[in-house]
Design an enzyme around this catalytic site. Structure first.
Site, PDB file in Angstrom:
ATOM      1  N   ARG A  88      40.933  36.996  41.190  1.00 12.57           N
ATOM      2  CA  ARG A  88      40.958  38.417  40.820  1.00 12.57           C
ATOM      3  C   ARG A  88      40.157  39.202  41.846  1.00 12.57           C
ATOM      4  O   ARG A  88      38.963  38.949  42.023  1.00 12.57           O
ATOM      5  CB  ARG A  88      40.358  38.586  39.427  1.00 12.57           C
ATOM      6  CG  ARG A  88      40.556  40.000  38.890  1.00 12.57           C
ATOM      7  CD  ARG A  88      40.401  40.003  37.400  1.00 12.57           C
ATOM      8  NE  ARG A  88      39.032  40.226  37.032  1.00 12.57           N
ATOM      9  CZ  ARG A  88      38.641  41.089  36.096  1.00 12.57           C
ATOM     10  NH1 ARG A  88      39.538  41.779  35.424  1.00 12.57           N
ATOM     11  NH2 ARG A  88      37.376  41.243  35.818  1.00 12.57           N
ATOM     12  N   THR A 118      39.956  45.789  43.077  1.00 12.99           N
ATOM     13  CA  THR A 118      41.173  46.321  42.444  1.00 12.99           C
ATOM     14  C   THR A 118      41.431  45.682  41.072  1.00 12.99           C
ATOM     15  O   THR A 118      42.245  46.180  40.295  1.00 12.99           O
ATOM     16  CB  THR A 118      42.397  46.029  43.319  1.00 12.99           C
ATOM     17  OG1 THR A 118      42.547  44.601  43.399  1.00 12.99           O
ATOM     18  CG2 THR A 118      42.259  46.608  44.715  1.00 12.99           C
ATOM     19  N   ASP A 130      34.433  29.823  29.281  1.00 14.35           N
ATOM     20  CA  ASP A 130      35.138  29.693  30.559  1.00 14.35           C
ATOM     21  C   ASP A 130      35.610  28.244  30.702  1.00 14.35           C
ATOM     22  O   ASP A 130      34.800  27.316  30.829  1.00 14.35           O
ATOM     23  CB  ASP A 130      34.190  30.059  31.713  1.00 14.35           C
ATOM     24  CG  ASP A 130      34.943  30.111  33.030  1.00 14.35           C
ATOM     25  OD1 ASP A 130      34.971  31.180  33.645  1.00 14.35           O
ATOM     26  OD2 ASP A 130      35.520  29.069  33.433  1.00 14.35           O
ATOM     27  N   ASP A 186      34.478  26.367  33.907  1.00 15.48           N
ATOM     28  CA  ASP A 186      33.054  26.000  33.860  1.00 15.48           C
ATOM     29  C   ASP A 186      32.810  24.830  32.903  1.00 15.48           C
ATOM     30  O   ASP A 186      32.003  23.952  33.192  1.00 15.48           O
ATOM     31  CB  ASP A 186      32.204  27.202  33.421  1.00 15.48           C
ATOM     32  CG  ASP A 186      32.057  28.225  34.544  1.00 15.48           C
ATOM     33  OD1 ASP A 186      32.305  27.878  35.712  1.00 15.48           O
ATOM     34  OD2 ASP A 186      31.687  29.374  34.230  1.00 15.48           O
TER      35      ASP A 186
HETATM   36  N1  URA Z   1      39.500  32.291  31.337  1.00 14.28           N
HETATM   37  C1  URA Z   1      38.666  31.459  30.659  1.00 14.28           C
HETATM   38  O1  URA Z   1      38.325  30.382  31.148  1.00 14.28           O
HETATM   39  N2  URA Z   1      38.227  31.845  29.447  1.00 14.28           N
HETATM   40  C2  URA Z   1      38.583  33.001  28.863  1.00 14.28           C
HETATM   41  O2  URA Z   1      38.168  33.279  27.745  1.00 14.28           O
HETATM   42  C3  URA Z   1      39.457  33.850  29.590  1.00 14.28           C
HETATM   43  C4  URA Z   1      39.893  33.472  30.814  1.00 14.28           C
END
Ligand code: URA
Length: 215
Positions: free
Chosen positions: A109, A113, A206, A209
């Site tokens: 991302r 932008t 995430d 992660d």
């Molecule tokens: N990507 C992720 O890993 N977790 C989210 O909640 C949204 C996007």
């Protein structure tokens, strides 16, 4: 097929799926168990998503006699994980379809932008193939939409794309289905919403992660 207002969405509500998903959501679940659960859940999602793959008849001789069976041509299948969390899913699909080809897509991302930008794409031949696109989290849908555009530019038909995501936000499903009404989405849960940072609520945090212990 068809879940809520979305014709193209299948939500797999099987008890095994919901049990494993609950364990994955748990903040106490560490990376080893998280990776194992994602692999097991992907096997279960892929079982549903492969239900309409073409088969061809084949005669087979058992130790007792001859019978007619059915064979999938898995050489006509392509598996594409979206980097990096999709990597936690592709091995499960490849276990079920061991002769499939594998492509990779990397999208990030842009911090200014907020639009998705391609940084990597390596694809096998896509024409006339069935393609399983993998990302455990369908949040805004932007990286999936960008990935689908990359794939369609390389010759895949929209109707042959199966998008497997473990958790989906309604906002992301709306975006994808508006942009690509013919792709099919398989998920284990449609969660409540996105928060102000575009995380899925309640979600699981995430996924990258938690898979790779990067935080
Ligand atoms: N990507 C992720 O890993 N977790 C989210 O909640 C949204 C996007």
């Amino acid at each position: 097929m068809a879940y809520g207002k979305w014709e193209q969405l299948t939500c797999v509500e099987h008890p095994l799926v919901q049990h494993k998903l609950t364990l994955m959501r748990d903040i106490q679940t560490g990376p080893k168990e998280f990776r194992e659960l994602l692999r097991e859940l992907t096997l279960l999602l892929a079982y549903e998503a492969t239900a309409n793959l073409k088969t061809t008849p084949r005669e087979v001789e058992t130790p007792i006699g001859k019978t007619k069976g059915e064979i999938i041509s898995d050489k006509d299948v392509v598996i594409v994980p979206i980097l990096r969390a999709g990597l936690g899913m592709f091995d499960a699909v490849l276990t079920l379809l061991p002769n499939a080809s594998v492509g990779y897509i990397g999208v990030y991302r842009d911090p200014e932008t907020h639009r998705p930008v391609e940084y990597y794409a390596k694809m096998p031949e896509l024409k006339d193939k069935d393609l399983f696109l993998l990302d455990p989290m369908l949040a805004t849908g932007h990286s999936a939409i960008k990935s689908i555009a990359i794939l369609m530019n390389q010759g895949i038909a929209e109707k042959n794309i199966y998008f497997l995501s473990l958790l989906s936000a309604p906002e992301g499903i709306d975006e994808i289905t508006a942009a690509y009404p013919r792709i099919k989405i398989y998920t284990a849960s449609v969660d409540e919403r996105l928060n102000e940072k575009d995380y899925i609520v309640p979600g699981l945090g995430d996924a990258g992660d938690r898979l790779y212990r990067t935080k």
